[in-house]
Design an enzyme around this catalytic site. Structure first.
Site, PDB file in Angstrom:
ATOM      1  N   SER A 147       0.874  -1.179   0.000  1.00 32.02           N
ATOM      2  CA  SER A 147       0.000   0.000   0.000  1.00 32.02           C
ATOM      3  C   SER A 147       0.910   1.228   0.000  1.00 32.02           C
ATOM      4  O   SER A 147       2.062   1.158   0.440  1.00 32.02           O
ATOM      5  CB  SER A 147      -0.856  -0.017   1.269  1.00 32.02           C
ATOM      6  OG  SER A 147      -1.417   1.248   1.508  1.00 32.02           O
ATOM      7  N   TYR A 160      -0.492  -0.817  10.906  1.00 31.31           N
ATOM      8  CA  TYR A 160      -0.819  -1.098   9.496  1.00 31.31           C
ATOM      9  C   TYR A 160       0.237  -0.481   8.572  1.00 31.31           C
ATOM     10  O   TYR A 160       0.770  -1.160   7.683  1.00 31.31           O
ATOM     11  CB  TYR A 160      -2.212  -0.565   9.142  1.00 31.31           C
ATOM     12  CG  TYR A 160      -2.546  -0.763   7.673  1.00 31.31           C
ATOM     13  CD1 TYR A 160      -2.700  -2.057   7.155  1.00 31.31           C
ATOM     14  CD2 TYR A 160      -2.666   0.312   6.801  1.00 31.31           C
ATOM     15  CE1 TYR A 160      -2.970  -2.253   5.801  1.00 31.31           C
ATOM     16  CE2 TYR A 160      -2.949   0.123   5.450  1.00 31.31           C
ATOM     17  CZ  TYR A 160      -3.095  -1.163   4.960  1.00 31.31           C
ATOM     18  OH  TYR A 160      -3.355  -1.375   3.623  1.00 31.31           O
TER      19      TYR A 160
END
Ligand SMILES: NC(=O)c1ccc[n+]([C@@H]2O[C@H](COP(=O)([O-])OP(=O)(O)OC[C@H]3O[C@@H](n4cnc5c(N)ncnc54)[C@H](OP(=O)(O)O)[C@@H]3O)[C@@H](O)[C@H]2O)c1
Length: 278
Positions: A147, A160
């Site tokens: 990501s 995350y």
């Protein structure tokens, strides 16, 4: 040397989290490319629905295997399933991932552990298991889904963001190690994508949810698939994300941090752990 028993096996593309979201869109891309598929996720019904959809429109075999990748023995179960079905892993698509919003010190410890297990441990274990065979065969490869979050620290989604930095770093290093062997290792680095992912991590009142439009799963997957097949190591879908990645290289993180904290901080406090996945 590939043994005669290994030669009997037929190739398959394994997609973790292949039942929905980006994983499902990637499954459709690989099916379009003529590759047989093994989709992994926890929800059997969603797996079967997706497999039927793909089989109805593409002339490929689609197997499903229900498993929770956060459990320690999931890798062994996947290998046994492959052996029973006489397949070897040609492509491994490490897509399944989870996020966790909120202040790190107040997050549920079990949920942090699950994030670490899914986003990093399972991806690492599966890659380590299947890579030697790919190298022996001199083809196939691994596509990891990271990501843009992996390109900088993310206050209020700290674990995350850190997990995706691990995925990018690991992939770049492995891609170097396998250079010239015929095996491809790539990482897809999308910005926001329109899926249920952010709602599942209970991010609702954050500014990035209000302003981050996001690209479609089809667009992210198409660029991921074509980049992987073309031999690109780092695949960033969309011109805005590509410009963002360049900016993140130039702007010092110490200047970005207050902006990221403002962008990622919940305006309404998160409720404690809820069972909203199913
Ligand atoms: N959406 C975004 O904005 C975005 C942006 C950049 C990167 N990404 C990354 O892209 C990947 C896919 O995200 P997405 O948006 O497509 O997510 P999603 O829509 O929530 O789909 C997640 C998939 O992973 C499976 N999964 C979740 N936990 C699992 C577990 N413990 N074991 C096995 N399978 C599991 C889910 O199925 P079950 O629930 O049935 O297990 C589902 O198939 C993730 O790695 C995410 O970090 C997403």
């Amino acid at each position: 040397m590939i043994s005669s028993a290994q030669q009997q096996l037929t190739p398959i593309t394994i997609i973790t989290g292949g039942s929905e979201g980006i994983g499902k869109a990637l499954a459709l891309e690989f099916a379009q490319g003529g590759f047989d598929l093994l989709l992994l996720a926890r929800n059997q019904h969603r797996l079967e629905t997706t497999a039927s959809e793909i089989s109805a429109t593409h002339d490929v075999k689609v197997l499903t295997f229900k498993c929770d990748l956060t459990t320690q023995d999931s890798g062994r179960k996947i290998v046994t399933f492959l052996e029973l079905n006489q397949h070897y892993c040609q492509h491994l698509i490490n897509n399944a991932g989870t996020g966790l919003a909120g202040t790190f010190a107040k997050q549920d410890e079990g949920e942090i552990q699950q994030l670490v297990d899914l986003n990093m441990r399972a991806l690492t274990d599966l890659s380590r298991h299947f890579l030697p065979d790919m190298l022996e065969r001199g083809n196939g490869g691994i596509l990891n889904i990271a990501s843009m979050a992996g390109l900088l620290p993310g206050p209020y989604q700290a674990a995350y963001y850190a997990s995706k930095a691990y995925v990018i770093s690991l992939t770049k290093a492995l891609s170097w190690e396998v250079w010239g062997t015929g095996v491809q290792i790539s990482v897809l680095v999308p910005g926001p994508v329109k899926t249920k992912f952010h709602a599942r991590m209970r991010a609702r009142s954050e500014l990035y949810i209000k302003f981050g439009a996001g690209i479609s799963t089809q667009r992210a997957a198409r660029m991921g698939y074509s980049g992987f097949r073309c031999g690109k190591c780092l695949i960033i879908p969309g011109i805005l994300s590509q410009l963002g990645a360049v900016a993140l290289k130039i702007i010092p993180h110490v200047l970005l941090m207050p902006f990221m904290a403002w962008f990622l901080k919940a305006r309404i406090p998160h409720k404690p752990k809820s069972g909203d996945r199913f």
